[in-house]
Scaffold this active site. Structure first.
Site, PDB file in Angstrom:
ATOM      1  CG  LEU A   1      65.998  52.667  59.055  1.00  0.00           C
ATOM      2  CD1 LEU A   1      64.653  53.121  59.976  1.00  0.00           C
ATOM      3  CD2 LEU A   1      67.044  52.386  60.190  1.00  0.00           C
ATOM      4  CG  ASP A   2      64.542  46.842  53.937  1.00  0.00           C
ATOM      5  OD1 ASP A   2      64.939  45.584  54.535  1.00  0.00           O
ATOM      6  OD2 ASP A   2      63.573  46.786  53.178  1.00  0.00           O
TER       7      ASP A   2
END
Length: 227
Positions: A62-63
């Site tokens: 998610l990053d």
């Protein structure tokens, strides 16, 4: 790698692998432009392979972005994926502990923490990273694209980029998550030329035709039953 953790002095510590090199974001600034296509694909393949391993364990990064990709200064130029502070881990009922948003790399659905997370989040971010490496341009923020999408295909920016590779990148960064690849493996196969990919325009047209065909077939069946 994390080798050890311990508590002392009223706090806690982790002992991590020591890396020498540079993160991808700084590397891009150093060379002041686009990265060689073969090296770009190596970076994305290595990061993608790491994501595949994570996804098998229902863990989502998610990053994914250039500042969390590290190029090690060894003879093999090993690539490392860093910073799992925003990761969604299995067993937390689908809740994300800390939502991280990076304009140009975070997909539209990630802006609402109520939305479920999955492979589609990391696929978008990985595709956006490859877009940056190939074109030297960052993808416009997903919230802007949701209103009015002006992002050009890599092949339109640089005609030397193969159309299939360009189509694969655009499919990965589709604003609508259902248009993206179903898995990172599918994305890697496409960028490596092992899978043919339609342009998003043709893909949408194909889906409309299939949907209309299904509706017409259903109506014909209903007419037949009625008769």
């Amino acid at each position: 790698n994390v080798y050890e953790f311990f508590e002392d002095n009223g706090t806690a510590y982790i002992v991590m692998e020591f890396l020498e090199g540079v993160n991808l974001s700084d590397y891009i600034k150093q060379i002041d432009g686009k990265i060689d296509r073969d090296f770009s694909l190596k970076i994305i393949n290595d990061v993608g392979t790491a994501l595949i391993t994570m996804h098998k364990k229902q863990t989502y990064h998610l990053d994914v972005a250039p500042d969390n990709i590290y190029i090690c200064a060894d003879k093999d130029l090993k690539i490392k994926l860093l910073d799992f502070g925003a990761a969604k881990l299995p067993g937390n009922n689908g809740k994300v502990v800390d939502v991280i948003l990076k304009p140009g790399y975070s997909p539209y659905e990630q802006y609402d923490s109520a939305n479920p997370v999955g492979e589609w989040n990391d696929i978008y971010a990985l595709g956006a990273t490859l877009y940056m490496l190939l074109t030297g341009e960052k993808v416009d923020e997903a919230t802007n694209r949701h209103t009015y999408d002006t992002v050009r295909a890599p092949h339109d920016i640089d005609p030397s980029i193969p159309e299939n590779l360009s189509n694969a990148v655009m499919k990965a960064i589709a604003v609508e998550r259902h248009l993206r690849f179903k898995s990172v493996s599918d994305f890697l196969n496409a960028i490596n030329g092992e899978k043919k990919v339609l342009s998003l325009k043709k893909e949408k047209k194909k889906r409309i035709i299939l949907r209309m065909t299904g509706i017409i077939a259903s109506l014909l069946c209903l007419c037949a039953v009625g008769l």
